[in-house]
Design a protein around this motif. Sequence first.
Motif, PDB file in Angstrom:
ATOM      1  N   ARG A  14       0.841  -1.192   0.000  1.00  0.00           N
ATOM      2  CA  ARG A  14       0.000   0.000   0.000  1.00  0.00           C
ATOM      3  C   ARG A  14       0.876   1.240   0.000  1.00  0.00           C
ATOM      4  N   ARG A  15       0.266   2.326  -0.464  1.00  0.00           N
ATOM      5  CA  ARG A  15       1.025   3.574  -0.561  1.00  0.00           C
ATOM      6  C   ARG A  15       0.118   4.742  -0.228  1.00  0.00           C
ATOM      7  N   VAL A  16       0.659   5.634   0.597  1.00  0.00           N
ATOM      8  CA  VAL A  16      -0.016   6.912   0.854  1.00  0.00           C
ATOM      9  C   VAL A  16       0.832   8.000   0.223  1.00  0.00           C
ATOM     10  N   PRO A  17       0.228   9.136  -0.119  1.00  0.00           N
ATOM     11  CA  PRO A  17       0.981  10.202  -0.776  1.00  0.00           C
ATOM     12  C   PRO A  17       2.219  10.608   0.021  1.00  0.00           C
ATOM     13  N   GLU A  18       3.310  10.826  -0.699  1.00  0.00           N
ATOM     14  CA  GLU A  18       4.563  11.309  -0.130  1.00  0.00           C
ATOM     15  C   GLU A  18       5.241  10.285   0.777  1.00  0.00           C
ATOM     16  N   LYS A  19       4.830   9.042   0.699  1.00  0.00           N
ATOM     17  CA  LYS A  19       5.501   7.979   1.443  1.00  0.00           C
ATOM     18  C   LYS A  19       5.831   6.837   0.505  1.00  0.00           C
ATOM     19  N   GLU A  20       6.809   6.024   0.890  1.00  0.00           N
ATOM     20  CA  GLU A  20       7.149   4.871   0.072  1.00  0.00           C
ATOM     21  C   GLU A  20       6.090   3.778   0.231  1.00  0.00           C
ATOM     22  N   ARG A  21       6.044   2.941  -0.776  1.00  0.00           N
ATOM     23  CA  ARG A  21       5.132   1.799  -0.676  1.00  0.00           C
ATOM     24  C   ARG A  21       5.515   0.933   0.509  1.00  0.00           C
ATOM     25  N   GLU A  22       4.499   0.428   1.182  1.00  0.00           N
ATOM     26  CA  GLU A  22       4.693  -0.389   2.375  1.00  0.00           C
ATOM     27  C   GLU A  22       4.197  -1.804   2.103  1.00  0.00           C
ATOM     28  N   HIS A  23       5.017  -2.786   2.458  1.00  0.00           N
ATOM     29  CA  HIS A  23       4.579  -4.172   2.334  1.00  0.00           C
ATOM     30  C   HIS A  23       3.476  -4.458   3.351  1.00  0.00           C
ATOM     31  N   VAL A  24       2.425  -5.119   2.909  1.00  0.00           N
ATOM     32  CA  VAL A  24       1.302  -5.439   3.784  1.00  0.00           C
ATOM     33  C   VAL A  24       1.273  -6.930   4.108  1.00  0.00           C
ATOM     34  N   GLU A  55      -5.634   4.949   9.571  1.00  0.00           N
ATOM     35  CA  GLU A  55      -4.252   4.840   9.062  1.00  0.00           C
ATOM     36  C   GLU A  55      -4.080   3.724   8.037  1.00  0.00           C
ATOM     37  N   ASP A  56      -5.113   2.939   7.797  1.00  0.00           N
ATOM     38  CA  ASP A  56      -5.073   1.949   6.720  1.00  0.00           C
ATOM     39  C   ASP A  56      -5.422   2.572   5.367  1.00  0.00           C
ATOM     40  N   SER A  57      -5.859   3.817   5.371  1.00  0.00           N
ATOM     41  CA  SER A  57      -6.199   4.496   4.123  1.00  0.00           C
ATOM     42  C   SER A  57      -4.967   4.584   3.230  1.00  0.00           C
ATOM     43  N   ALA A  58      -5.122   4.129   1.988  1.00  0.00           N
ATOM     44  CA  ALA A  58      -4.001   4.097   1.052  1.00  0.00           C
ATOM     45  C   ALA A  58      -4.502   3.550  -0.278  1.00  0.00           C
ATOM     46  N   VAL A  59      -3.627   3.612  -1.263  1.00  0.00           N
ATOM     47  CA  VAL A  59      -3.857   2.865  -2.495  1.00  0.00           C
ATOM     48  C   VAL A  59      -3.178   1.505  -2.324  1.00  0.00           C
ATOM     49  N   TYR A  60      -3.930   0.452  -2.556  1.00  0.00           N
ATOM     50  CA  TYR A  60      -3.437  -0.905  -2.360  1.00  0.00           C
ATOM     51  C   TYR A  60      -3.123  -1.533  -3.712  1.00  0.00           C
ATOM     52  N   TYR A  61      -1.962  -2.193  -3.749  1.00  0.00           N
ATOM     53  CA  TYR A  61      -1.466  -2.817  -4.962  1.00  0.00           C
ATOM     54  C   TYR A  61      -1.131  -4.278  -4.682  1.00  0.00           C
ATOM     55  N   CYS A  62      -1.360  -5.139  -5.667  1.00  0.00           N
ATOM     56  CA  CYS A  62      -0.806  -6.480  -5.551  1.00  0.00           C
ATOM     57  C   CYS A  62       0.461  -6.554  -6.389  1.00  0.00           C
ATOM     58  N   LYS A  63       1.283  -7.530  -6.070  1.00  0.00           N
ATOM     59  CA  LYS A  63       2.567  -7.651  -6.745  1.00  0.00           C
ATOM     60  C   LYS A  63       2.986  -9.110  -6.820  1.00  0.00           C
ATOM     61  N   ARG A  64       3.559  -9.454  -7.952  1.00  0.00           N
ATOM     62  CA  ARG A  64       4.123 -10.784  -8.108  1.00  0.00           C
ATOM     63  C   ARG A  64       5.569 -10.777  -7.652  1.00  0.00           C
ATOM     64  N   GLU A  65       6.007 -11.889  -7.077  1.00  0.00           N
ATOM     65  CA  GLU A  65       7.405 -12.011  -6.688  1.00  0.00           C
ATOM     66  C   GLU A  65       8.311 -11.877  -7.901  1.00  0.00           C
ATOM     67  N   ASN A  66       9.437 -11.208  -7.714  1.00  0.00           N
ATOM     68  CA  ASN A  66      10.466 -11.105  -8.749  1.00  0.00           C
ATOM     69  C   ASN A  66       9.999 -10.387  -9.996  1.00  0.00           C
ATOM     70  N   LEU A  67       9.114  -9.447  -9.848  1.00  0.00           N
ATOM     71  CA  LEU A  67       8.671  -8.672 -10.998  1.00  0.00           C
ATOM     72  C   LEU A  67       8.401  -7.254 -10.558  1.00  0.00           C
ATOM     73  N   ASP A  68       9.099  -6.327 -11.180  1.00  0.00           N
ATOM     74  CA  ASP A  68       8.911  -4.916 -10.842  1.00  0.00           C
ATOM     75  C   ASP A  68       7.808  -4.349 -11.712  1.00  0.00           C
ATOM     76  N   TYR A  69       6.602  -4.711 -11.418  1.00  0.00           N
ATOM     77  CA  TYR A  69       5.432  -4.253 -12.168  1.00  0.00           C
ATOM     78  C   TYR A  69       4.327  -3.961 -11.168  1.00  0.00           C
ATOM     79  N   TRP A  70       3.662  -2.846 -11.386  1.00  0.00           N
ATOM     80  CA  TRP A  70       2.560  -2.440 -10.500  1.00  0.00           C
ATOM     81  C   TRP A  70       1.328  -2.161 -11.337  1.00  0.00           C
ATOM     82  N   GLY A  71       0.199  -2.646 -10.873  1.00  0.00           N
ATOM     83  CA  GLY A  71      -1.060  -2.320 -11.517  1.00  0.00           C
ATOM     84  C   GLY A  71      -1.510  -0.914 -11.143  1.00  0.00           C
ATOM     85  N   GLN A  72      -2.774  -0.623 -11.367  1.00  0.00           N
ATOM     86  CA  GLN A  72      -3.280   0.721 -11.093  1.00  0.00           C
ATOM     87  C   GLN A  72      -3.643   0.914  -9.625  1.00  0.00           C
TER      88      GLN A  72
END
Length: 114
Positions: free
Chosen positions: A38-48, A89-106
């Motif tokens: 997940r990511r909030v503005p002006e912060k790095e993506r956080e592993h959930v 504080e859980d408010s954020a944009v949530y992304y899924c990610k595959r292992e070993n792939l630097d690709y992010w959806g919307q």
Amino acid sequence: QVQLVESGGGLVQPGGSLRLSCLASGFIFDRYPMSWYRRVPEKEREHVATVSRFNTSAMYADSVKGRFTISRDNDKNTVYLQMNSLKPEDSAVYYCKRENLDYWGQGTQVTVSS
């Protein structure tokens, strides 16, 4: 090509629940662990959370442990994130990610607010 399409976000009151989904395509789904970030503005993506290839194990960030559950359905090429007892504080944009792939959806926006 690889596609990850997240859905299920929305506006929810504190203490409420949401279930996020991520439909994957373009690779053999059950060959890879899958994660939510997940990511909030002006912060790095956080592993959930991360789930192993066949749902045999999962790991969680301390901030969500006991409230969130990650799972997957390999027949549907989908990974889920069940979120309970949501906090502002859980408010954020949530992304899924595959292992070993630097690709992010919307991503999908989650907003927890009264």
